[in-house]
Design a protein around this motif. Structure first.
Motif, PDB file in Angstrom:
ATOM      1  N   LEU A 274       0.848  -1.202   0.000  1.00 17.08           N
ATOM      2  CA  LEU A 274       0.000   0.000   0.000  1.00 17.08           C
ATOM      3  C   LEU A 274       0.879   1.246   0.000  1.00 17.08           C
ATOM      4  O   LEU A 274       1.995   1.226   0.511  1.00 17.08           O
ATOM      5  CB  LEU A 274      -0.890   0.025   1.241  1.00 17.08           C
TER       6      LEU A 274
ATOM      7  N   ARG B 273       0.211   3.739   1.774  1.00 14.86           N
ATOM      8  CA  ARG B 273       0.247   4.106   3.189  1.00 14.86           C
ATOM      9  C   ARG B 273      -0.038   2.889   4.059  1.00 14.86           C
ATOM     10  O   ARG B 273      -1.120   2.764   4.636  1.00 14.86           O
ATOM     11  CB  ARG B 273      -0.791   5.200   3.472  1.00 14.86           C
TER      12      ARG B 273
ATOM     13  N   ARG C  73      -1.601   3.096   7.424  1.00 10.32           N
ATOM     14  CA  ARG C  73      -3.028   3.365   7.631  1.00 10.32           C
ATOM     15  C   ARG C  73      -3.867   2.095   7.583  1.00 10.32           C
ATOM     16  O   ARG C  73      -5.057   2.140   7.272  1.00 10.32           O
ATOM     17  CB  ARG C  73      -3.532   4.324   6.560  1.00 10.32           C
TER      18      ARG C  73
ATOM     19  N   VAL D 113      -7.090   2.253   9.225  1.00 10.66           N
ATOM     20  CA  VAL D 113      -8.134   2.935   8.455  1.00 10.66           C
ATOM     21  C   VAL D 113      -8.834   1.929   7.546  1.00 10.66           C
ATOM     22  O   VAL D 113     -10.062   1.878   7.478  1.00 10.66           O
ATOM     23  CB  VAL D 113      -7.532   4.074   7.597  1.00 10.66           C
TER      24      VAL D 113
ATOM     25  N   LYS E 155      -7.187  12.838   1.348  1.00  8.67           N
ATOM     26  CA  LYS E 155      -5.777  12.465   1.490  1.00  8.67           C
ATOM     27  C   LYS E 155      -5.472  11.807   2.828  1.00  8.67           C
ATOM     28  O   LYS E 155      -4.425  11.205   3.008  1.00  8.67           O
ATOM     29  CB  LYS E 155      -4.884  13.704   1.375  1.00  8.67           C
ATOM     30  N   HIS E 156      -6.382  11.968   3.777  1.00  7.34           N
ATOM     31  CA  HIS E 156      -6.091  11.419   5.104  1.00  7.34           C
ATOM     32  C   HIS E 156      -6.650  10.022   5.278  1.00  7.34           C
ATOM     33  O   HIS E 156      -6.352   9.349   6.245  1.00  7.34           O
ATOM     34  CB  HIS E 156      -6.661  12.346   6.181  1.00  7.34           C
ATOM     35  N   ILE E 157      -7.469   9.595   4.342  1.00 11.93           N
ATOM     36  CA  ILE E 157      -8.084   8.282   4.472  1.00 11.93           C
ATOM     37  C   ILE E 157      -7.554   7.318   3.413  1.00 11.93           C
ATOM     38  O   ILE E 157      -7.572   6.113   3.591  1.00 11.93           O
ATOM     39  CB  ILE E 157      -9.623   8.404   4.366  1.00 11.93           C
ATOM     40  N   CYS E 158      -7.083   7.861   2.304  1.00 12.36           N
ATOM     41  CA  CYS E 158      -6.588   7.009   1.224  1.00 12.36           C
ATOM     42  C   CYS E 158      -5.423   6.160   1.725  1.00 12.36           C
ATOM     43  O   CYS E 158      -4.510   6.655   2.368  1.00 12.36           O
ATOM     44  CB  CYS E 158      -6.126   7.888   0.055  1.00 12.36           C
ATOM     45  N   ILE E 159      -5.490   4.849   1.447  1.00 13.14           N
ATOM     46  CA  ILE E 159      -4.414   3.961   1.879  1.00 13.14           C
ATOM     47  C   ILE E 159      -3.456   3.649   0.721  1.00 13.14           C
ATOM     48  O   ILE E 159      -2.507   2.901   0.885  1.00 13.14           O
ATOM     49  CB  ILE E 159      -4.970   2.637   2.457  1.00 13.14           C
TER      50      ILE E 159
ATOM     51  N   VAL F 150      -0.408   8.394  -1.707  1.00 10.42           N
ATOM     52  CA  VAL F 150      -1.852   8.445  -1.924  1.00 10.42           C
ATOM     53  C   VAL F 150      -2.142   8.842  -3.369  1.00 10.42           C
ATOM     54  O   VAL F 150      -1.277   9.305  -4.092  1.00 10.42           O
ATOM     55  CB  VAL F 150      -2.586   9.403  -0.947  1.00 10.42           C
TER      56      VAL F 150
END
Ligand code: SF4
Ligand code: SF4
Lengths: 392, 243
Positions: free
Chosen positions: A109, A111, A114, A117, B138-142, B176
């Motif tokens: 990934l 990120r 995350r 999430v 942008k804060h949730i996209c993995i 992201v």
């Protein structure tokens, strides 16, 4: 203590194997760490080929994880003793490969930090999100199944648990196929044929992986596999390989039938450079013809040639996925049908992809995880098939 | 016989296994269960009475890239053209294979009303605002890139490298996915998207598709326009003339 049972790995070999597996896993983790620091720029993936080598490894592992359970299903759902004795090993292999495949997917990934999430936010329309649920449920179902088999008191429950696993893995492999089926705009994917194709392929690959694991365990323990069992399993594997090939052929033939897809088929099967090469040599010749010869030729078909056949089927699986996933993206999207297009963003052009070392290391790391879990499981928890005194 | 020894050994190991596996299974399934509880509702401050769109007239679109440059400047993109660089908008050159007619047009996120990228996004990071603009949180996209696989227009880019010198009102991030935002930061201030403003020939007409009196609606009512890959039925917010 290990010497009590000839079926257990010898101590030294065991530690050497664990060390080797651990090293591969560490390399994979290091690669993931590099990717996290530098970004995906150090991989061969780009804005045209967005899924690369890690996905080939991960999908192979996940699909095979479901297929290997074939062995347990035949044992518990269809009540075949030779397979029943092997059900625990199949369950272990399944959990191991699932863990390996998911780790690769997760570490690839953008990120990976995350992951929470990903696990706490659930978009109900996303096939991907369903799959996260299916994968975690699969762990639980297989673990439950193993428990019912290994714990005496729970034995009566092993049949319903086996049935649960049986159903779950169908849904899981269907889900994996649907990930691609949903990509309607891409020529390579977006067909309803993919889920059944993935299911049948999973059988063949899972069987091959099972054979490799079983042969290695027997070899190292200087045990001989009952020729009757061997014959049964090898014939089943042959049939599954043929069935999988049938689906792949049907997939390409239906594509050829639709005029708008012929360009894509030409590319994948004929003039797409590396992709037709891998398809015909890696998948067709080495992954199908040769193993079938090894399985069915009267002079062959002994344990060594079955082991080779299994390894070749695995190689064929990787070849197929490489062509399917990467070749499928390399072929340009048809955004303006009827027009010849060019742009700075690769419109109308074949996508370029060169797998890099870190992403291959990451993929291998997943295989390492599966290997490590299997090796330790077999050694510590006695997953070796115990043949009943005499079957018939 | 050592056989009985072996047996009790084995069942001891199995009991041990049971404990570990039940624990592991609980850890593995918990997130799956949690996901079901997560309804994901978004409350937007923007109104559904508005649907922002653009009408692009390819007849006037010539051999220039002022829209691309303006986008890069507004959103802080490097303007690099390598396969790993972000391109939110690109100029596509087309040649009709039968008639040999050539034309060019700007291509970007089509701000679909039925966006496949939003459907496939596992976390809900891809979302459509009430005013029709499709964005990535942008804060949730993995960074799974499933949306890039799903977008029929290849509108999205993945940030492959660490970024420097970002613009404060255009959040971006390594790892992201991003795409044309129709310049929300400008729209929310009552301005036009940078590309529309920059086009010297006024080839990009921006406006509210839901307002029958807007210039864009009137033009779409009186002149022919089409959606790219209309066969996919995505009801795009961007329409083109002359293709
Ligand atoms: S054009 Fe692509 S990125 Fe934009 S809304 Fe449609 S599917 Fe999503
Ligand atoms: S890359 Fe980000 S926006 Fe795209 S599907 Fe994955 S989580 Fe959603």
């Amino acid at each position: 203590m290990a010497n009590h049972s000839p079926l257990r790995f010898k101590n030294r070999i065991f530690y050497a194997l664990v060390a080797a597996g651990g090293l591969v896993v560490l390399m994979g983790l290091y690669a993931a760490h590099m990717m996290e620091g530098h970004g995906h720029i150090i991989t061969g993936m780009n804005n045209q080929i967005v899924w690369g080598m890690p996905h080939v490894f991960a999908i192979f592992l996940i699909v095979s994880a479901s297929g290997v359970l074939n062995v347990s299903s035949i044992g518990s759902v269809f009540n075949k003793p030779a397979y029943k004795a092997r059900a625990p090993l199949a369950g272990l292999l399944s959990i191991a490969m699932l863990a390996g495949g998911l780790s690769v997917l997760m570490l690839d990934l953008g990120r990976p930090d995350r992951i929470i999430v990903a696990m706490t936010r659930f978009n109900p329309t996303s096939v991907f999100a369903w799959n996260i649920f299916l994968y975690s449920g699969m762990f639980a179902a297989v673990a439950l199944y193993l428990w019912t088999m290994m714990e005496k008191r729970m034995n009566p429950w092993s049949k319903p648990a086996g049935l649960l696993v049986f159903v779950w893995r169908f849904v899981l492999t269907t889900g994996t196929g649907v990930i691609f089926s949903f990509l309607v705009a891409r020529q390579a994917y977006g067909t309803a044929l993919l889920p059944p194709m993935f299911i049948v392929m999973s059988f063949a690959w899972g069987m091959a992986v099972f054979h490799v694991a079983q042969s290695s365990i027997y070899e190292w323990n200087e045990k001989l596999l009952d020729p009757y069992v061997q014959k049964r399993m090898k014939n089943l594997m042959g049939v599954l390989v043929i069935a999988a090939f049938y689906f792949v052929a049907a997939y390409h033939l239906t594509n050829l039938y639709f005029a708008r897809q012929t360009g894509f088929e030409r590319f994948i099967l004929l003039d797409g450079g590396i992709y037709p090469l891998i398809f015909w040599i890696g998948y067709f010749l080495l992954g199908n013809l040769l193993p079938l010869l090894l399985i069915y030729h009267p002079a062959l078909g002994k344990s060594r040639s079955i082991l080779s056949a299994s390894l070749l089927i695995i190689l064929g699986g990787f070849s197929f996925l490489y062509v399917f996933i990467i070749g499928g993206q390399a072929f340009p999207l048809s955004i303006f049908p009827g027009y010849q297009v060019t742009s700075s963003f690769g419109d109308g052009a074949i996508g370029l992809y060169q797998p890099s070392l870190p992403e291959i290391m990451l993929g291998m790391g997943g295989v390492g995880i599966a290997f490590l879990i299997t090796t330790i499981g077999v050694r510590v928890l006695d997953f070796v098939p115990h043949e009943l005194p005499k079957s018939a | 016989m050592s056989d009985t020894n072996e047996m009790s050994n084995t069942s001891e190991q199995r009991r041990q296994f049971l404990k570990t596996s039940v624990g592991a299974a609980a850890v593995a399934i918990a997130p799956g269960m949690l996901m079901f509880d997560m309804a994901h509702g978004k409350t937007e401050a923007v109104s559904g009475k508005v649907r922002w769109g653009m009408l692009i007239n390819t007849a006037n679109c010539e051999d220039c890239d002022k829209c691309v440059k303006a986008c890069n400047k507004e959103n802080g993109l490097s303007g690099g053209l390598s396969p790993t660089d972000s391109q939110w908008i690109r100029k596509v050159e087309l040649k009709d294979m039968r008639t040999e007619r050539s034309l060019a047009l700007p291509m970007m996120c089509q701000h679909c009303a039925e966006p496949p990228c939003v459907d496939v996004c596992p976390t809900g990071a891809s979302f459509k605002r009430a005013d029709g603009i499709v964005l990535v949180d942008k804060h949730i996209c993995i960074g799974c890139r499933y949306c890039m696989m799903a977008c029929p227009y290849k509108a999205r880019s993945f940030v492959h490298e660490p970024l420097h010198d970002q613009k404060p009102d255009v959040p971006r991030g390594k790892g992201v996915v991003e795409s044309c935002t129709m310049c929300v930061q400008r729209i929310d201030k009552g301005l036009q998207p940078a590309c529309a403003e920059a086009c010297p020939n006024k080839s990009i007409l921006f406006g509210n598709l839901n307002d029958p009196g807007s210039e864009i609606s009137i033009k779409m009512r009186t002149e022919a326009s089409t959606q790219v890959r209309a066969d996919l039925g995505l009801d795009t917010g961007l329409r083109y003339q002359g293709i």
